[in-house]
Design a protein around this motif. Structure first.
Motif, PDB file in Angstrom:
ATOM      1  N   LYS A 284      27.341 -18.762  74.019  1.00 26.88           N
ATOM      2  CA  LYS A 284      27.455 -17.305  74.012  1.00 26.88           C
ATOM      3  C   LYS A 284      28.897 -16.879  73.759  1.00 26.88           C
ATOM      4  O   LYS A 284      29.149 -15.893  73.066  1.00 26.88           O
ATOM      5  N   TYR A 285      29.856 -17.639  74.275  1.00 23.44           N
ATOM      6  CA  TYR A 285      31.268 -17.313  74.051  1.00 23.44           C
ATOM      7  C   TYR A 285      31.615 -17.435  72.564  1.00 23.44           C
ATOM      8  O   TYR A 285      32.287 -16.564  71.995  1.00 23.44           O
ATOM      9  N   LEU A 286      31.160 -18.486  71.929  1.00 29.92           N
ATOM     10  CA  LEU A 286      31.457 -18.674  70.507  1.00 29.92           C
ATOM     11  C   LEU A 286      30.788 -17.589  69.672  1.00 29.92           C
ATOM     12  O   LEU A 286      31.294 -17.196  68.619  1.00 29.92           O
ATOM     13  N   GLU A 287      29.651 -17.072  70.154  1.00 23.29           N
ATOM     14  CA  GLU A 287      28.957 -15.991  69.460  1.00 23.29           C
ATOM     15  C   GLU A 287      29.706 -14.667  69.592  1.00 23.29           C
ATOM     16  O   GLU A 287      29.799 -13.890  68.640  1.00 23.29           O
ATOM     17  N   LEU A 288      30.265 -14.403  70.772  1.00 24.50           N
ATOM     18  CA  LEU A 288      30.902 -13.117  71.050  1.00 24.50           C
ATOM     19  C   LEU A 288      32.420 -13.146  70.932  1.00 24.50           C
ATOM     20  O   LEU A 288      33.059 -12.104  71.079  1.00 24.50           O
ATOM     21  N   LYS A 289      32.976 -14.301  70.672  1.00 25.62           N
ATOM     22  CA  LYS A 289      34.432 -14.463  70.680  1.00 25.62           C
ATOM     23  C   LYS A 289      35.121 -13.420  69.800  1.00 25.62           C
ATOM     24  O   LYS A 289      34.800 -13.260  68.622  1.00 25.62           O
ATOM     25  N   PRO A 290      36.085 -12.666  70.354  1.00 26.27           N
ATOM     26  CA  PRO A 290      36.766 -11.629  69.574  1.00 26.27           C
ATOM     27  C   PRO A 290      37.786 -12.222  68.607  1.00 26.27           C
ATOM     28  O   PRO A 290      38.188 -13.382  68.746  1.00 26.27           O
ATOM     29  N   ARG A 291      38.186 -11.399  67.650  1.00 28.74           N
ATOM     30  CA  ARG A 291      39.258 -11.821  66.737  1.00 28.74           C
ATOM     31  C   ARG A 291      40.541 -11.975  67.507  1.00 28.74           C
ATOM     32  O   ARG A 291      40.849 -11.208  68.422  1.00 28.74           O
ATOM     33  N   GLU A 292      41.331 -12.965  67.135  1.00 29.63           N
ATOM     34  CA  GLU A 292      42.622 -13.158  67.782  1.00 29.63           C
ATOM     35  C   GLU A 292      43.599 -12.082  67.325  1.00 29.63           C
ATOM     36  O   GLU A 292      43.543 -11.602  66.194  1.00 29.63           O
ATOM     37  N   ILE A 293      44.467 -11.694  68.223  1.00 30.78           N
ATOM     38  CA  ILE A 293      45.529 -10.736  67.907  1.00 30.78           C
ATOM     39  C   ILE A 293      46.853 -11.470  67.970  1.00 30.78           C
ATOM     40  O   ILE A 293      47.156 -12.140  68.967  1.00 30.78           O
ATOM     41  N   LYS A 294      47.646 -11.361  66.912  1.00 29.46           N
ATOM     42  CA  LYS A 294      48.950 -12.019  66.895  1.00 29.46           C
ATOM     43  C   LYS A 294      50.048 -10.969  66.997  1.00 29.46           C
ATOM     44  O   LYS A 294      50.008  -9.934  66.334  1.00 29.46           O
ATOM     45  N   LEU A 295      51.000 -11.258  67.860  1.00 27.40           N
ATOM     46  CA  LEU A 295      52.126 -10.357  68.064  1.00 27.40           C
ATOM     47  C   LEU A 295      53.410 -11.028  67.628  1.00 27.40           C
ATOM     48  O   LEU A 295      53.564 -12.255  67.725  1.00 27.40           O
ATOM     49  N   LEU A 296      54.344 -10.233  67.131  1.00 30.02           N
ATOM     50  CA  LEU A 296      55.664 -10.730  66.766  1.00 30.02           C
ATOM     51  C   LEU A 296      56.665 -10.265  67.805  1.00 30.02           C
ATOM     52  O   LEU A 296      56.703  -9.084  68.166  1.00 30.02           O
ATOM     53  N   ASN A 297      57.471 -11.184  68.307  1.00 28.60           N
ATOM     54  CA  ASN A 297      58.519 -10.837  69.264  1.00 28.60           C
ATOM     55  C   ASN A 297      59.832 -10.648  68.518  1.00 28.60           C
ATOM     56  O   ASN A 297      60.470 -11.605  68.084  1.00 28.60           O
ATOM     57  N   TRP A 298      60.218  -9.390  68.333  1.00 29.12           N
ATOM     58  CA  TRP A 298      61.450  -9.097  67.602  1.00 29.12           C
ATOM     59  C   TRP A 298      62.652  -9.248  68.532  1.00 29.12           C
ATOM     60  O   TRP A 298      62.581  -8.901  69.708  1.00 29.12           O
ATOM     61  N   PRO A 299      63.755  -9.758  68.008  1.00 31.22           N
ATOM     62  CA  PRO A 299      64.969  -9.849  68.853  1.00 31.22           C
ATOM     63  C   PRO A 299      65.439  -8.453  69.247  1.00 31.22           C
ATOM     64  O   PRO A 299      65.396  -7.538  68.435  1.00 31.22           O
ATOM     65  N   ARG A 300      65.869  -8.304  70.493  1.00 28.75           N
ATOM     66  CA  ARG A 300      66.312  -6.993  70.979  1.00 28.75           C
ATOM     67  C   ARG A 300      67.823  -6.854  70.840  1.00 28.75           C
ATOM     68  O   ARG A 300      68.551  -7.790  71.016  1.00 28.75           O
TER      69      ARG A 300
END
Length: 300
Positions: A284-300
């Motif tokens: 069921k998890y593989l059926e419902l698994k959401p799209r991955e979200i990728k974030l970029l960590n910008w230097p501050r």
């Protein structure tokens, strides 16, 4: 979490013919006072809601300080807020009883079995917050039913059996069933209450508890309550003025599936590696698994 929710619906609630309703989560005092035990015993455990006056000039000083000084001054807000008139739903089943308040139900159309999964439950649990197992805002599927006494007890006992099997077989958790005091009692009152367990109809609550490996040995660890499956007898039908058309005795029952607790118990038992999860959950998890979200960590 959604996998567990969907499996509860498909393996327990839909086979038992429970239907979905949408319950409000903002409960007026006038409704909440009909819930025996809450204002009298558990008032300190609820979250109260106060609103500002319906006036565009309200909270002027509060808004000015927030705008100019970038300070949120709660003392300024308190000076103008109206007294609280609502609580955030501490039990989640309150709207069900209010729907029937002052009405007559007909035994030919009983039992009525519904569930609500539209939102959160809000209350301060005794002992304070702790991870996902004890929070102030927690996600549940709330089940509530009304019917003749034998129907209400039968629904409760079937739900206990189905829930135990679901936890044991589908989720592969180590669980047990215990007799519990009514949920509206404080722990102090509950500890002084004797329960006749010779007949199922005399038992106010049957609890499903799970063993959490990180809490120590089975004999010494505190097991986590996943469900408290209750028979209220006529407590709420009297409080809300609900009657059966021909004068028959009617009762109610309820049960909340604490999804955040289920999630914590599942991960504590099986870990985060999907390949190690029980078959139904993994599929069921593989059926419902959401799209991955990728974030970029910008230097501050």
């Amino acid at each position: 979490l959604r996998v567990i929710e969907e499996l509860i619906l498909t393996e327990i609630l839909r086979p038992m013919d429970f239907r979905e309703w949408l319950f409000p989560k903002l409960i007026p005092f006038e409704v909440m006072r009909k819930m025996p035990g809450y204002f009298e015993e558990l008032a300190e455990g609820m979250l109260y809601v106060a609103h500002a006056p319906r006036d565009p000039t309200a909270l002027a000083d509060f808004k000015k300080k927030a705008k100019i000084a970038k300070v949120i001054d709660s003392e300024l807000a308190k000076k103008e807020l109206e007294p609280p008139e609502y609580v955030m739903a501490p039990a989640q089943c309150e709207p069900f009883y209010q729907f029937f308040s002052g009405e007559y139900v007909v035994k030919d159309f009983l039992p009525i079995k519904v569930f609500d999964k539209s939102g959160w439950t809000y209350r301060w649990e005794g002992g304070g917050v702790a991870g996902l197992t004890r929070t102030t805002e927690f996600l549940r599927i709330e089940c509530v039913w009304i019917g003749m006494p034998k129907q209400v007890v039968g629904i409760r006992d079937e739900m206990v059996d189905r829930t135990f099997e679901f936890c044991d077989k589908t989720l592969d958790l180590e669980v047990r069933v215990t007799v519990g005091a009514p949920f509206y009692m404080t722990s102090d009152v509950a500890s002084k209450t004797f329960i006749d367990i010779s007949k199922s109809e005399n038992i106010p609550a049957k609890d499903i508890e799970v063993y959490l490996p990180f809490r120590g040995s089975r004999e010494e660890a505190e097991w986590l309550e996943l469900n408290s499956i209750n028979v209220h007898r006529d407590k709420y039908v009297k409080s809300f003025g609900i009657r059966e058309a021909s004068g028959e005795v009617i009762w109610t029952g309820c049960n909340g599936y604490g999804l955040t607790r289920y999630l914590a118990a599942f991960l504590a038992t099986h870990g985060f590696n999907v390949e190690d999860w029980p078959k139904k959950v993994r599929e069921k998890y593989l059926e419902l698994k959401p799209r991955e979200i990728k974030l970029l960590n910008w230097p501050r």
